[in-house]
Design an enzyme around this catalytic site. Structure first.
Site, short mmCIF file in Angstrom:
data_model
loop_
_atom_site.label_atom_id
_atom_site.label_comp_id
_atom_site.label_asym_id
_atom_site.label_seq_id
_atom_site.Cartn_x
_atom_site.Cartn_y
_atom_site.Cartn_z
N GLY A 5 -29.96 9.53 4.13
CA GLY A 5 -31.19 8.80 3.81
C GLY A 5 -32.31 9.80 3.63
O GLY A 5 -32.30 10.88 4.23
N GLN B 83 -40.83 12.74 2.90
CA GLN B 83 -40.08 13.91 3.38
C GLN B 83 -39.96 14.99 2.32
O GLN B 83 -39.61 16.13 2.64
CB GLN B 83 -38.67 13.49 3.83
CG GLN B 83 -38.66 12.68 5.11
CD GLN B 83 -37.25 12.36 5.51
OE1 GLN B 83 -36.68 11.37 5.07
NE2 GLN B 83 -36.65 13.21 6.33
N CYS C 242 -32.36 13.86 11.69
CA CYS C 242 -33.33 13.72 10.60
C CYS C 242 -33.46 15.05 9.88
O CYS C 242 -33.54 16.10 10.51
CB CYS C 242 -34.67 13.30 11.19
SG CYS C 242 -35.97 13.08 9.96
N LEU C 243 -33.50 14.99 8.55
CA LEU C 243 -33.66 16.21 7.76
C LEU C 243 -35.00 16.89 8.03
O LEU C 243 -35.12 18.10 7.86
CB LEU C 243 -33.50 15.90 6.27
CG LEU C 243 -32.13 15.37 5.86
CD1 LEU C 243 -32.13 14.99 4.37
CD2 LEU C 243 -31.04 16.38 6.15
N HIS D 218 -34.69 3.67 9.97
CA HIS D 218 -35.12 5.06 10.11
C HIS D 218 -36.00 5.49 8.92
O HIS D 218 -37.07 6.06 9.09
CB HIS D 218 -33.87 5.95 10.21
CG HIS D 218 -34.14 7.41 10.35
ND1 HIS D 218 -33.89 8.10 11.51
CD2 HIS D 218 -34.62 8.32 9.47
CE1 HIS D 218 -34.22 9.38 11.34
NE2 HIS D 218 -34.65 9.54 10.09
N GLU D 219 -35.53 5.17 7.70
CA GLU D 219 -36.27 5.59 6.50
C GLU D 219 -37.56 4.79 6.33
O GLU D 219 -38.59 5.35 5.92
CB GLU D 219 -35.39 5.48 5.26
CG GLU D 219 -34.14 6.36 5.29
CD GLU D 219 -34.39 7.82 5.64
OE1 GLU D 219 -35.47 8.35 5.30
OE2 GLU D 219 -33.52 8.43 6.28
N HIS E 185 -40.11 6.25 8.44
CA HIS E 185 -40.74 7.42 7.80
C HIS E 185 -41.88 6.98 6.89
O HIS E 185 -42.95 7.60 6.88
CB HIS E 185 -39.72 8.20 6.95
CG HIS E 185 -39.04 9.30 7.68
ND1 HIS E 185 -39.71 10.31 8.32
CD2 HIS E 185 -37.72 9.55 7.86
CE1 HIS E 185 -38.85 11.13 8.86
NE2 HIS E 185 -37.62 10.69 8.61
#
Length: 192
Positions: free
Chosen positions: A46, A51, A96-97, A138-139, A142
């Site tokens: 994701g 991000q 997470c990235l 999660h996304e 963000h």
């Protein structure tokens, strides 16, 4: 398609609420393709637009690399809003990235319903549970300026502070290019 650098913990754009996409144009379509390419390059499942430095309310999700989810179709969600949360919750280890090498158990609702526009700007409503529901939450977090670590207990957040400070200072490594809070860029260990 190009691989975009991923912004890491404490960068200002990651704490801002995303702006709604008002119209789809060619540059937005190209950007969405770049987001997908970036997510796959970083081996993520994701990715939210902030991000990769964009203020737009767009997220891409592809959980098909995860065992048991191979037949799940990738998603593009524009202006997503969660309209229902189940009472049942579950915990699952998230990463997470934007927070390389940080993984923690996070408790989230097991099932949700989301309203969004797809990449053709058609309104959609989707019910999801399990891993897909978790990645969506999660996304969308963000896009609302929330890290998964914000969902942890105060004690766990305190224990992570030193690790998060190191990430924000660039004292970390990743297989993809990252952008630090001060705008400096660190090339990935395994860039495509």
């Amino acid at each position: 398609m190009k691989v975009l650098p991923i912004y890491v913990y404490d960068h200002a754009i990651l704490k801002k609420k995303a702006q709604k996409v008002e119209q789809m144009d060619e540059s937005t379509r190209i950007f969405i393709e770049d987001m997908k390419h970036t997510m796959h390059n970083a081996e993520g499942i994701g990715l939210a637009a902030n991000q990769v430095g964009s203020p737009l309310a767009i997220t891409v999700i592809d959980i098909s690399p995860v065992e048991g989810y191979e037949s799940t179709k990738p998603l593009v969600m524009i202006n997503p809003e969660i309209t229902y949360y189940s009472d049942e919750e579950s915990d699952y280890e998230e990463g997470c990235l934007s927070l390389p090498h940080v993984r923690e158990l996070v408790i989230r609702p097991e099932a949700i319903q989301v309203s969004y526009f797809d990449e053709h700007i058609k309104p959609q409503t989707m019910q999801a549970d399990g891993l897909l529901a978790r990645v969506m939450q999660h996304e969308i977090d963000h896009l609302n300026g929330i890290y998964f670590t914000d969902r942890l207990s105060q004690l766990k957040r305190t224990l992570l502070q030193a690790k998060l400070r190191r990430i924000s200072k660039g004292e970390t490594s990743a297989d993809y290019t990252i952008v630090l809070p001060d705008g400096s860029i660190i090339s990935g260990d395994d860039e495509e």
